[in-house]
Design a protein around this motif. Structure first.
Motif, PDB file in Angstrom:
ATOM      1  N   PHE A   1      54.010  81.637  68.328  1.00 45.86           N
ATOM      2  CA  PHE A   1      54.689  82.696  67.574  1.00 45.86           C
ATOM      3  C   PHE A   1      53.870  82.974  66.314  1.00 45.86           C
ATOM      4  O   PHE A   1      53.723  82.112  65.468  1.00 45.86           O
ATOM      5  CB  PHE A   1      56.091  82.207  67.198  1.00 45.86           C
ATOM      6  CG  PHE A   1      56.940  83.226  66.514  1.00 45.86           C
ATOM      7  CD1 PHE A   1      57.697  84.135  67.237  1.00 45.86           C
ATOM      8  CD2 PHE A   1      57.006  83.264  65.130  1.00 45.86           C
ATOM      9  CE1 PHE A   1      58.495  85.071  66.595  1.00 45.86           C
ATOM     10  CE2 PHE A   1      57.798  84.198  64.477  1.00 45.86           C
ATOM     11  CZ  PHE A   1      58.542  85.105  65.216  1.00 45.86           C
ATOM     12  N   GLY A   2      53.294  84.169  66.225  1.00 47.56           N
ATOM     13  CA  GLY A   2      52.466  84.495  65.060  1.00 47.56           C
ATOM     14  C   GLY A   2      53.215  85.374  64.096  1.00 47.56           C
ATOM     15  O   GLY A   2      53.965  84.913  63.249  1.00 47.56           O
ATOM     16  N   CYS A   3      53.054  86.676  64.271  1.00 46.39           N
ATOM     17  CA  CYS A   3      53.654  87.614  63.323  1.00 46.39           C
ATOM     18  C   CYS A   3      55.117  87.884  63.622  1.00 46.39           C
ATOM     19  O   CYS A   3      55.882  88.251  62.743  1.00 46.39           O
ATOM     20  CB  CYS A   3      52.889  88.926  63.357  1.00 46.39           C
ATOM     21  SG  CYS A   3      53.025  89.776  64.943  1.00 46.39           S
ATOM     22  N   GLY A   4      55.499  87.739  64.886  1.00 45.68           N
ATOM     23  CA  GLY A   4      56.877  88.024  65.248  1.00 45.68           C
ATOM     24  C   GLY A   4      57.200  89.505  65.262  1.00 45.68           C
ATOM     25  O   GLY A   4      58.355  89.887  65.427  1.00 45.68           O
TER      26      GLY A   4
ATOM     27  N   GLY B   1      55.077  91.967  66.950  1.00 51.65           N
ATOM     28  CA  GLY B   1      54.337  92.739  67.956  1.00 51.65           C
ATOM     29  C   GLY B   1      52.935  93.132  67.530  1.00 51.65           C
ATOM     30  O   GLY B   1      52.297  93.967  68.162  1.00 51.65           O
ATOM     31  N   ILE B   2      52.422  92.553  66.459  1.00 47.60           N
ATOM     32  CA  ILE B   2      51.115  93.000  65.956  1.00 47.60           C
ATOM     33  C   ILE B   2      49.972  92.072  66.404  1.00 47.60           C
ATOM     34  O   ILE B   2      48.957  92.524  66.913  1.00 47.60           O
ATOM     35  CB  ILE B   2      51.116  93.053  64.407  1.00 47.60           C
ATOM     36  CG1 ILE B   2      52.285  93.894  63.891  1.00 47.60           C
ATOM     37  CG2 ILE B   2      49.785  93.580  63.875  1.00 47.60           C
ATOM     38  CD1 ILE B   2      52.262  95.346  64.272  1.00 47.60           C
ATOM     39  N   CYS B   3      50.141  90.762  66.212  1.00 51.61           N
ATOM     40  CA  CYS B   3      48.989  89.861  66.353  1.00 51.61           C
ATOM     41  C   CYS B   3      48.652  89.504  67.798  1.00 51.61           C
ATOM     42  O   CYS B   3      47.558  89.040  68.086  1.00 51.61           O
ATOM     43  CB  CYS B   3      49.237  88.587  65.562  1.00 51.61           C
ATOM     44  SG  CYS B   3      50.467  87.497  66.310  1.00 51.61           S
ATOM     45  N   HIS B   4      49.584  89.675  68.697  1.00 58.56           N
ATOM     46  CA  HIS B   4      49.379  89.384  70.119  1.00 58.56           C
ATOM     47  C   HIS B   4      49.145  87.902  70.423  1.00 58.56           C
ATOM     48  O   HIS B   4      48.664  87.559  71.497  1.00 58.56           O
ATOM     49  CB  HIS B   4      48.260  90.251  70.720  1.00 58.56           C
ATOM     50  CG  HIS B   4      48.687  91.687  70.886  1.00 58.56           C
ATOM     51  ND1 HIS B   4      48.965  92.506  69.820  1.00 58.56           N
ATOM     52  CD2 HIS B   4      48.897  92.433  71.984  1.00 58.56           C
ATOM     53  CE1 HIS B   4      49.329  93.702  70.257  1.00 58.56           C
ATOM     54  NE2 HIS B   4      49.311  93.692  71.571  1.00 58.56           N
ATOM     55  N   ALA B   5      49.452  87.023  69.485  1.00 55.66           N
ATOM     56  CA  ALA B   5      49.305  85.584  69.760  1.00 55.66           C
ATOM     57  C   ALA B   5      50.256  85.168  70.875  1.00 55.66           C
ATOM     58  O   ALA B   5      49.987  84.237  71.625  1.00 55.66           O
ATOM     59  CB  ALA B   5      49.609  84.780  68.499  1.00 55.66           C
ATOM     60  N   CYS B   6      51.369  85.857  70.970  1.00 49.31           N
ATOM     61  CA  CYS B   6      52.467  85.398  71.824  1.00 49.31           C
ATOM     62  C   CYS B   6      52.439  85.962  73.236  1.00 49.31           C
ATOM     63  O   CYS B   6      53.419  85.817  73.958  1.00 49.31           O
ATOM     64  CB  CYS B   6      53.787  85.780  71.166  1.00 49.31           C
ATOM     65  SG  CYS B   6      53.994  87.569  71.132  1.00 49.31           S
TER      66      CYS B   6
ATOM     67  N   ARG C   1      54.006  90.991  75.206  1.00 45.72           N
ATOM     68  CA  ARG C   1      54.368  90.213  74.020  1.00 45.72           C
ATOM     69  C   ARG C   1      55.756  89.598  74.185  1.00 45.72           C
ATOM     70  O   ARG C   1      56.659  90.265  74.676  1.00 45.72           O
ATOM     71  CB  ARG C   1      54.341  91.120  72.784  1.00 45.72           C
ATOM     72  CG  ARG C   1      52.949  91.454  72.322  1.00 45.72           C
ATOM     73  CD  ARG C   1      52.907  92.679  71.447  1.00 45.72           C
ATOM     74  NE  ARG C   1      53.061  93.885  72.237  1.00 45.72           N
ATOM     75  CZ  ARG C   1      52.989  95.112  71.730  1.00 45.72           C
ATOM     76  NH1 ARG C   1      52.794  95.283  70.449  1.00 45.72           N
ATOM     77  NH2 ARG C   1      53.132  96.160  72.506  1.00 45.72           N
TER      78      ARG C   1
ATOM     79  N   CYS D   1      57.409  88.118  71.567  1.00 43.38           N
ATOM     80  CA  CYS D   1      58.164  88.065  70.310  1.00 43.38           C
ATOM     81  C   CYS D   1      58.995  89.312  70.095  1.00 43.38           C
ATOM     82  O   CYS D   1      59.909  89.314  69.285  1.00 43.38           O
ATOM     83  CB  CYS D   1      57.226  87.877  69.124  1.00 43.38           C
ATOM     84  SG  CYS D   1      56.236  89.341  68.776  1.00 43.38           S
TER      85      CYS D   1
HETATM   86  S1  FES Z   1      53.832  86.893  67.544  1.00 41.66           S
HETATM   87 FE1  FES Z   1      52.481  88.450  66.882  1.00 41.66          FE
HETATM   88  S2  FES Z   1      52.674  89.840  68.530  1.00 41.66           S
HETATM   89 FE2  FES Z   1      54.076  88.352  69.042  1.00 41.66          FE
END
Ligand code: FES
Ligand code: FES
Lengths: 176, 409
Positions: free
Chosen positions: A39-42, A44-49, A64, A66
């Motif tokens: 879970f990064g930005c939560g 929808g921006i960073c795409h970590a999830c 995504r 999150c």
């Molecule tokens: S946590 Fe950053 S896009 Fe989902």
């Protein structure tokens, strides 16, 4: 509560009662203990999830987790970072996925928070190229377009992109 | 003798510093008014210098016009203008450098500006840094390139009159009316236009298509019906964010460069005028009814919307607007709702403590049926009037959004 059925890493999960309010990433973490998806930005921006969703034709697409609730994935076949390596019958890893191998070899990541996202995106990209090979000269721009939305705060992207490039050029049939 | 001399000198100092500070005051007033008129938005490109002009305005049939340089540069800007030249440009659209201006310059609204305020604006524009940037040639062809045609248009539609206060109304209301209709030129987007692209003055603020968005109906009647209160409106215009929703598209830059800079008193005047009341108006929110979870659109809302906008539409402050009582959901024209879902919303940055991430597009996620169910769910759960939409209505809106997204790209 909503009842969900889905396939995660080729295992059927469900029928399971799920709170319709929870996000997919919470479902993975809290219900299934699959904590490899980060879970990064939560927002929808960073795409970590991102995880992979497989369609009827077997094609993979990232999604995504999150900003989408677990309900979105009801009835779907999905793959997470935990499912990529080959395991023996006792669940021990016997071989890494080629993308995992390549990322490790290139020291692509440092803290690793963004890695499962980059990994899933690269796996989907390689599958796409198997179907629609590209010209060698287009490899870099194709990687940039595919991974461009993924954010990494540690390594400056170069090693991820280099790793994806080497891998794509080394697998037969991805370029023409 | 010496004593007399020193007195005279000090008197001279007093008078010089008095003139200086008086003109400084005028310049500052002019700057405030230039912000209120949002000159920046049209006369500055995204990466250009302030007031250097060159911003493109698309016209029908692929034509384009470019804004002028209004910096103090004597060759390319308006540094050589007299007060009379400046006044003619503002009120009649007559530029000393460029002939008749296209009515993209809202001189029909600026005509209401008083002489004193024009003087202040003029004083300010004489001081803004000179930008050496030549005017980009307009890309227009016949008949749009015949500028005298604009003269005819002006004769038919330009009402060159100063603002006349309504003696029946309060000072606050009159100030609001003046700001909204002259500097704010809100009607230029929110009032529909006729075939000749002139404002339909008998339908003030009833909403109009502007670019790829719908400039909503901002009549007091409509705002009050949707539950807008004084604080909501002030917060929306100052921060781009409120309990009743957020601004998007063109309005984002209007808030960022202009409305956010209004003084408290002027903001009260503007909201008082828009809500047509001198009294403080409290915000109204519909009551959320748990029963909506049986609605066909509930699973779609919970799947795609709830993680940011809240399971009960409560939103997340400074992140995703509230859906419960959202003004856009209660706007008679639902184009903007469909646009947000299908086209997504760009990120917005006002300042370090007030910025919003983008909203993704759900075009490839929602079938027509899901979109219809979702629209009906939003209406059933979060609005007062709980309108029911039909499949053809929503499909038509989706198609027109897709069409405008295509022309945008
Ligand atoms: S946590 Fe950053 S896009 Fe989902
Ligand atoms: S490795 Fe740390 S964020 Fe990418």
């Amino acid at each position: 509560m909503t009842v969900m059925n889905l396939s995660i890493n080729n295992n059927i999960v469900g029928p399971i009662e799920v709170d319709p309010e929870i996000m997919m990433i919470e479902f993975l973490h809290e219900y299934l203990n699959l904590t490899g998806t980060k879970f990064g930005c939560g927002g929808g921006i960073c795409h970590a999830c991102v995880i992979l969703v497989e369609d009827e034709q077997g094609m993979l697409k990232t999604e995504r987790t999150c900003i989408h609730n677990a309900l979105v994935f009801n009835g779907k076949k999905v793959h997470t970072i935990e499912g990529h390596a080959t395991k023996d019958k006792y669940g021990e890893i016997i071989a890494l996925h080629p993308v995992q191998e390549s990322f490790s070899k290139h020291f692509s990541f440092q803290c690793g928070w963004c890695t499962s996202g980059f990994m899933n995106e690269t796996i989907a990209l390689i599958q796409r190229l198997k179907k629609d090979p590209i010209k060698k000269t287009d490899v870099e721009t194709t990687i940039e377009a595919a991974l461009g939305e993924h954010i990494c705060r540690c390594t400056g992207y170069v090693k991820y992109y280099q790793s994806a490039k080497d891998l794509i050029l080394s697998i037969k049939g991805l370029t023409k | 003798m010496n004593k007399i001399l020193s007195h005279t000198i000090s008197l001279a100092f007093v008078s010089v510093s008095f003139t200086l500070s008086a003109s400084q005051e005028l310049i500052e007033k002019g700057k405030y008014l230039a912000d209120a008129a949002d000159c920046y938005a049209c006369h500055t490109t995204d990466d250009g210098q302030q007031y250097g002009g060159g911003k493109a305005f698309p016209l029908p049939m692929g034509m384009k016009i470019y804004s002028t340089n209004i910096s103090s540069d004597k060759t390319f800007g308006i540094g050589n203008y007299t007060l009379e030249d400046f006044t003619a440009a503002l009120r009649e659209g007559k530029s000393a450098n460029n002939g008749y201006l296209y009515p993209a310059m809202p001189y029909g609204s600026y005509a209401l500006i008083t002489d004193d305020d024009i003087k202040a604006l003029f004083a300010y524009f004489q001081t803004v840094p000179a930008v050496k940037q030549k005017k980009t040639d307009n890309d227009v062809y016949f008949p749009a390139n015949v500028r005298t045609g604009i003269l005819g248009w002006n004769m038919l539609f330009l009402d060159d009159k100063r603002y006349l206060p309504d003696s029946e109304k309060s000072e606050n209301w009159n100030r609001g009316n003046y700001l909204v209709n002259s500097f704010g030129h809100c009607g230029e987007c929110h009032t529909p236009r006729n075939l000749f692209m002139a404002l339909e003055k008998d339908k003030p603020f009833q909403g109009a298509v502007i670019g790829s968005t719908w400039a909503p109906n901002i009549t007091a009647e409509n705002l009050l019906k949707a539950g807008w209160g004084s604080d909501d409106l002030a917060s929306l215009l100052r921060h781009g964010y409120s309990d009743k929703g957020v601004v998007t598209g063109e309005m984002y830059t209007v808030v960022k460069h202009s409305l956010s800079k209004l003084s408290e008193q002027d903001m009260r005047a503007v909201t008082g005028y828009l809500l047509n009341s001198d009294e403080y108006i409290a915000s109204k929110t519909p009551v959320y009814d748990e029963k909506v979870i049986t609605h066909e659109g509930y699973p779609t809302y919970m799947s795609y919307c709830a993680s940011c906008h809240g399971d009960k539409g409560q939103g997340k402050p400074n992140f995703a607007p509230k859906m419960l009582g959202n003004g856009t959901l209660m706007e008679p024209n639902q184009y903007n709702v469909v646009y947000s879902i299908i086209g997504g919303i760009d990120s917005q940055y006002y300042n370090q403590v007030n910025s919003f991430d983008a909203m993704p597009s759900y075009q490839d996620k929602l079938s027509d049926q899901q979109l219809l169910d979702l629209m009906n769910y939003l209406s059933a759960s979060f609005t007062f009037d709980k309108k029911e939409f039909t499949a053809p209505e929503i499909k038509a809106l989706r198609e027109s959004v897709l069409e405008s997204l295509e022309t945008e790209h």
